[in-house]
Enzyme design. Structure first.
Site, PDB file in Angstrom:
ATOM      1  N   GLU A 213       0.835  -1.212   0.000  1.00 64.40           N
ATOM      2  CA  GLU A 213       0.000   0.000   0.000  1.00 64.40           C
ATOM      3  C   GLU A 213       0.863   1.252   0.000  1.00 64.40           C
ATOM      4  O   GLU A 213       0.550   2.239  -0.652  1.00 64.40           O
ATOM      5  CB  GLU A 213      -0.920  -0.002   1.232  1.00 64.40           C
ATOM      6  N   GLU A 214       1.959   1.183   0.750  1.00 63.02           N
ATOM      7  CA  GLU A 214       2.782   2.377   0.959  1.00 63.02           C
ATOM      8  C   GLU A 214       3.491   2.849  -0.313  1.00 63.02           C
ATOM      9  O   GLU A 214       4.060   3.917  -0.350  1.00 63.02           O
ATOM     10  CB  GLU A 214       3.812   2.127   2.074  1.00 63.02           C
ATOM     11  N   ASP A 236      -7.366   2.094   7.735  1.00 59.18           N
ATOM     12  CA  ASP A 236      -6.008   2.617   7.787  1.00 59.18           C
ATOM     13  C   ASP A 236      -5.899   3.624   8.927  1.00 59.18           C
ATOM     14  O   ASP A 236      -6.905   4.006   9.522  1.00 59.18           O
ATOM     15  CB  ASP A 236      -5.626   3.279   6.448  1.00 59.18           C
ATOM     16  N   HIS A 325       4.161   8.193   9.955  1.00 54.25           N
ATOM     17  CA  HIS A 325       5.300   8.085   9.022  1.00 54.25           C
ATOM     18  C   HIS A 325       6.595   8.617   9.636  1.00 54.25           C
ATOM     19  O   HIS A 325       7.494   9.057   8.928  1.00 54.25           O
ATOM     20  CB  HIS A 325       5.010   8.767   7.682  1.00 54.25           C
TER      21      HIS A 325
HETATM   22 ZN   LIG Z   1      -1.216   3.366   5.982  1.00 49.64          ZN
END
Ligand SMILES: [Zn+2]
Length: 357
Positions: A213-214, A236, A325
């Site tokens: 996904e990233e 998410d 992140h």
């Molecule tokens: Zn994510």
């Protein structure tokens, strides 16, 4: 506001967060997910890309509901090993470079090799360098080993992940990859709650634990093309910038204020019917919720909505997350509980809503 202490299985969440899984290298987390799914689904499959799809049969097979939680985490890949034993790397997924300084990482070679993100000490920086933002290319990984011994264990193409064991503090948890292991936990716990309470999903429920996904929702694209759901629920993390110095319009979500019902992010505008359904379901079940508009960043929700002929009716439940992140990320346990409850309630009540345009 009084925060409710939810019963969160912190041991399981720790194992889920600590399993490595850079995009394209999800084997460790996938094996853990498959093991945890034992007894929770009617069928578990792994597709060609590596997505895990668990099917829980519904009261009716007339339609399909699909939820997607990505298993991968932002990481790095080894591009070069110096003769002195340092590693150069490329990012795999979007990192905030300023948060990497002197952080511990693990290089997943023939054996796991610990390392430290090194950069130039402030003492030898020129005055103009001190005020410049760090770039990813300014960093190298110090392994404490010689080039010869390192090359016996590590090669170009090996993946690297952050090393930050889960810590509990206040009513929160903090760990390296809560994006998106928080939602992996939510999806697993939803299946466990359904089993324990002997509730059946309204329609056949496809719980997808997706890869890559990233780097652009790649696994979810393939999984959705395979399943072709009528209803899609993305799972998410989302930004919680509820910290000193933030203005109200920047906060996105707040920790401890419940499951976030997504209105939109940069990849998707959620179906207004799904938003209405989720809000009504939360209200009816007494689950705390908050709206979410994420101005930058996409989610698997976009794949769920679009990788189906004619599209699917899609929305998302997000876990509010601080420091996203970065090398460590933070979620509130009560929000995790609210997300599990809301997902379970939605999956079981999805046939009770009027889905006409
Ligand atoms: Zn994510």
């Amino acid at each position: 506001m009084v925060r409710v202490e939810m019963k969160i299985d912190v041991k399981l969440l720790s194992r889920i967060c600590e399993a490595p899984g850079a995009p394209g290298s999800e084997k460790s987390i996938r094996d853990l997910v498959v093991a945890e799914l034992k007894g929770l689904a009617d069928k578990v499959e792994i597709d060609n890309m590596g997505n895990v799809i668990a099917l829980k049969k519904g009261r009716s097979s007339a339609k399909k509901t699909m939820a997607a939680a990505h298993m991968d985490e932002i990481g790095f890949i080894v591009t070069h090993i110096t003769d002195e034993g340092f590693v150069r790397f490329n990012p795999v997924g979007g990192f905030d470079p300023k948060t990497l300084t002197s952080q511990r990482v693990i290089i997943h070679g023939r054996k796991d090799v610990p390392g430290v993100m090194g950069s130039k000490p402030i003492h030898i920086m020129q005055p103009d360098e001190r005020n410049k933002a760090m770039k990813l290319t300014d960093y190298f990984i110090d392994t404490g080993m010689s080039g010869d011994s390192l090359r016996k264990l590590v090669k170009v193409g090996d993946f690297i992940t952050r090393h930050s064991p889960l810590m509990e503090f206040g009513n929160c948890v903090n760990a390296k990859s809560l994006d998106n292991r928080a939602s992996v936990y939510v999806l697993l716990e939803c299946l466990r709650v359904l089993k324990k309470s002997r509730r059946k999903p309204a329609y056949d429920f496809h719980a997808a634990f997706t890869v890559q996904e990233e780097v652009g929702l790649r696994g979810a694209n393939a999984a959705t093309l395979g399943i072709q759901p009528d209803f899609g629920i993305g799972l998410d993390t989302t930004i919680a910038y509820d910290v000193p110095g933030s203005s109200p319009q920047e906060r996105c979500t707040r920790l401890g204020h419940g499951a976030a019902i997504k209105l939109m992010d940069s990849s998707v505008i959620c179906d207004y019917r799904m938003i209405d359904f989720m809000k009504a379901t939360a209200k009816k079940a007494g689950i705390k919720w908050q709206p979410e508009i994420l101005s930058a960043g996409g989610t698997d929700t976009a794949s769920l909505q679009r990788m189906v002929g004619g599209g699917s009716i899609s929305g998302a439940i997000s876990v509010p997350t601080r420091h996203i992140h970065q090398t460590i990320e933070t979620c509130d346990k009560s929000d995790l509980g609210a997300c599990v409850d809301l997902l379970a309630a939605c999956v079981c009540g999805i046939d009770k809503h009027d889905w006409k345009h």
